[in-house]
Design a protein around this motif. Sequence first.
Motif, PDB file in Angstrom:
ATOM      1  N   SER A 141      40.597  -7.096 -24.124  1.00  0.00           N
ATOM      2  CA  SER A 141      40.067  -6.236 -23.055  1.00  0.00           C
ATOM      3  C   SER A 141      38.909  -6.912 -22.333  1.00  0.00           C
ATOM      4  N   LEU A 142      38.065  -7.594 -23.085  1.00  0.00           N
ATOM      5  CA  LEU A 142      36.938  -8.299 -22.476  1.00  0.00           C
ATOM      6  C   LEU A 142      37.425  -9.404 -21.549  1.00  0.00           C
ATOM      7  N   ALA A 143      38.465 -10.122 -21.952  1.00  0.00           N
ATOM      8  CA  ALA A 143      39.004 -11.193 -21.112  1.00  0.00           C
ATOM      9  C   ALA A 143      39.578 -10.633 -19.808  1.00  0.00           C
ATOM     10  N   LYS A 144      40.233  -9.482 -19.877  1.00  0.00           N
ATOM     11  CA  LYS A 144      40.789  -8.872 -18.667  1.00  0.00           C
ATOM     12  C   LYS A 144      39.679  -8.478 -17.691  1.00  0.00           C
ATOM     13  N   VAL A 145      38.634  -7.865 -18.216  1.00  0.00           N
ATOM     14  CA  VAL A 145      37.527  -7.457 -17.347  1.00  0.00           C
ATOM     15  C   VAL A 145      36.840  -8.681 -16.752  1.00  0.00           C
ATOM     16  N   ALA A 146      36.643  -9.721 -17.562  1.00  0.00           N
ATOM     17  CA  ALA A 146      35.999 -10.935 -17.064  1.00  0.00           C
ATOM     18  C   ALA A 146      36.839 -11.594 -15.970  1.00  0.00           C
ATOM     19  N   ALA A 147      38.171 -11.585 -16.126  1.00  0.00           N
ATOM     20  CA  ALA A 147      39.039 -12.173 -15.105  1.00  0.00           C
ATOM     21  C   ALA A 147      38.965 -11.387 -13.803  1.00  0.00           C
ATOM     22  N   LYS A 148      38.960 -10.076 -13.895  1.00  0.00           N
ATOM     23  CA  LYS A 148      38.872  -9.249 -12.683  1.00  0.00           C
ATOM     24  C   LYS A 148      37.508  -9.403 -12.018  1.00  0.00           C
ATOM     25  N   ARG A 208      26.936  -8.205 -23.503  1.00  0.00           N
ATOM     26  CA  ARG A 208      25.475  -8.145 -23.566  1.00  0.00           C
ATOM     27  C   ARG A 208      24.932  -7.078 -22.626  1.00  0.00           C
ATOM     28  N   ALA A 209      25.597  -6.899 -21.485  1.00  0.00           N
ATOM     29  CA  ALA A 209      25.182  -5.844 -20.559  1.00  0.00           C
ATOM     30  C   ALA A 209      25.366  -4.467 -21.190  1.00  0.00           C
ATOM     31  N   ALA A 210      26.496  -4.274 -21.868  1.00  0.00           N
ATOM     32  CA  ALA A 210      26.724  -2.998 -22.551  1.00  0.00           C
ATOM     33  C   ALA A 210      25.700  -2.782 -23.657  1.00  0.00           C
ATOM     34  N   PHE A 211      25.379  -3.838 -24.379  1.00  0.00           N
ATOM     35  CA  PHE A 211      24.382  -3.747 -25.445  1.00  0.00           C
ATOM     36  C   PHE A 211      23.004  -3.417 -24.879  1.00  0.00           C
ATOM     37  N   GLY A 212      22.636  -4.054 -23.772  1.00  0.00           N
ATOM     38  CA  GLY A 212      21.333  -3.789 -23.166  1.00  0.00           C
ATOM     39  C   GLY A 212      21.221  -2.378 -22.627  1.00  0.00           C
ATOM     40  N   ARG A 248      27.980   6.239 -21.504  1.00  0.00           N
ATOM     41  CA  ARG A 248      27.575   7.261 -22.470  1.00  0.00           C
ATOM     42  C   ARG A 248      27.153   6.604 -23.775  1.00  0.00           C
ATOM     43  N   ARG A 249      26.057   7.092 -24.349  1.00  0.00           N
ATOM     44  CA  ARG A 249      25.514   6.507 -25.583  1.00  0.00           C
ATOM     45  C   ARG A 249      25.959   7.312 -26.802  1.00  0.00           C
ATOM     46  N   LEU A 272      31.503  -0.138 -26.580  1.00  0.00           N
ATOM     47  CA  LEU A 272      31.965  -1.301 -25.827  1.00  0.00           C
ATOM     48  C   LEU A 272      33.338  -1.048 -25.224  1.00  0.00           C
ATOM     49  N   ARG A 273      34.198  -0.343 -25.932  1.00  0.00           N
ATOM     50  CA  ARG A 273      35.528  -0.030 -25.391  1.00  0.00           C
ATOM     51  C   ARG A 273      35.408   0.839 -24.138  1.00  0.00           C
ATOM     52  N   ARG A 274      34.556   1.852 -24.186  1.00  0.00           N
ATOM     53  CA  ARG A 274      34.359   2.700 -23.006  1.00  0.00           C
ATOM     54  C   ARG A 274      33.748   1.912 -21.860  1.00  0.00           C
ATOM     55  N   PHE A 275      32.794   1.054 -22.182  1.00  0.00           N
ATOM     56  CA  PHE A 275      32.140   0.254 -21.145  1.00  0.00           C
ATOM     57  C   PHE A 275      33.152  -0.652 -20.449  1.00  0.00           C
ATOM     58  N   LEU A 276      33.999  -1.322 -21.215  1.00  0.00           N
ATOM     59  CA  LEU A 276      34.997  -2.216 -20.631  1.00  0.00           C
ATOM     60  C   LEU A 276      36.032  -1.440 -19.825  1.00  0.00           C
ATOM     61  N   LYS A 277      36.435  -0.298 -20.329  1.00  0.00           N
ATOM     62  CA  LYS A 277      37.423   0.511 -19.610  1.00  0.00           C
ATOM     63  C   LYS A 277      36.856   1.004 -18.282  1.00  0.00           C
ATOM     64  N   GLY A 278      35.616   1.481 -18.301  1.00  0.00           N
ATOM     65  CA  GLY A 278      34.998   1.940 -17.064  1.00  0.00           C
ATOM     66  C   GLY A 278      34.758   0.807 -16.086  1.00  0.00           C
TER      67      GLY A 278
END
Length: 367
Positions: free
Chosen positions: A72-79, A206-210, A260-261, A269-275
């Motif tokens: 999922s992270l690779a897909k978001v990074a590619a987009k 890292r953005a999601a973590f921050g 959402r926290r 992280l899954r929600r962050f990547l999906k959004g």
Amino acid sequence: MQRHPYILEAGSEESECGIYDPEPIQDDDLWFMPASFSGEADDLAPPLPRADHSRLIDVDAWREAEASLAVSLAKVAAKLGALDERLRRAPEGWRHRLALIEASGVSWLGTERISAERLSLWRAMRLSGVQEDNQALARADWACRRLTAGPMPDVTSAESVMDFLGRQEPAEVDHILHPSGEPIGDQLAAWCEEMNRAGDLHPISRAAFGQYLWGPTGLLAHVPGAEMEAAVLSARIATDGLTGGAVFLPLAGGGLSGLRRVGNPAERLRRFLKGAEAAILATLRHLDQLEAWQGRASHALKGRSGRTPKRMVEVLSEWPLVSAPMAEEITGASRAALQRNLNDMAQMGLIREITGQGRYRVWCALV
């Protein structure tokens, strides 16, 4: 039987009140009065002891979450890379338009719901309604400026992050709103320390973590709009290492559910990547529509003389809403020429007047 008056002797304790007055209250019972200073430290006086939140921050759990969501992270990074390349070749006004839309979206994280139209009028002419909160508009304007341009903050330096946020240490700490009494500089230093520990994460992770870290470090309790600050800073962190086309990672277009926290690191992280993926796709689709509209407008106005028609296409591409005074302020053209071009473009079906009024009219491009 003759009654004798009840006479109190001067200096007696009962001489200060009548026979029908209640008994005097001792000073120890006045719980609402401030205690007299006795020279001894009060354990309950502010600033109160601060709880240790270090156990709430598990960087290893975020590393495991990133590894489990690598696809999922690779897909978001590619987009995001595709968006970066698209914006690198696009006009500068497109980035401003996207920043306006994003700033309007992240304003909904708090109680301030600023539409892109209201924010456009505020940024262009500092216009606001009678019942509108100028402070809320100013905060949304700050978000738009930070999402449009500017250097990437060094997340390992509290001073750099404070400059990015435009924060300052208050002269006096309000212990009612902030019982810990901890300066914001110390809280940002704790945030930067944790971000430094997570330096091996991908910029998007890292953005999601921050963004999540804004809560455990206590930064959400300082000022109104703190949620917006966390979202804007995270959006900028996610684009670290790109070519400079995409200044921020779109998040508002995904419905803000990714911010959402709640849940464990993998769920967050899954929600962050999906959004983020949904927001990037919405942004790319909007850019396709905007590019198609620019082509139609340029073709329809091809035979027009002067610079005003071309400049109006650029302004309508950059701003979601445009009024005649606003266009006059931006382009420097005369009001009559602008009004004539706006009416002609409306008749061609390129723009639409949205107020339905005879005065104070506002137009938007039919993207």
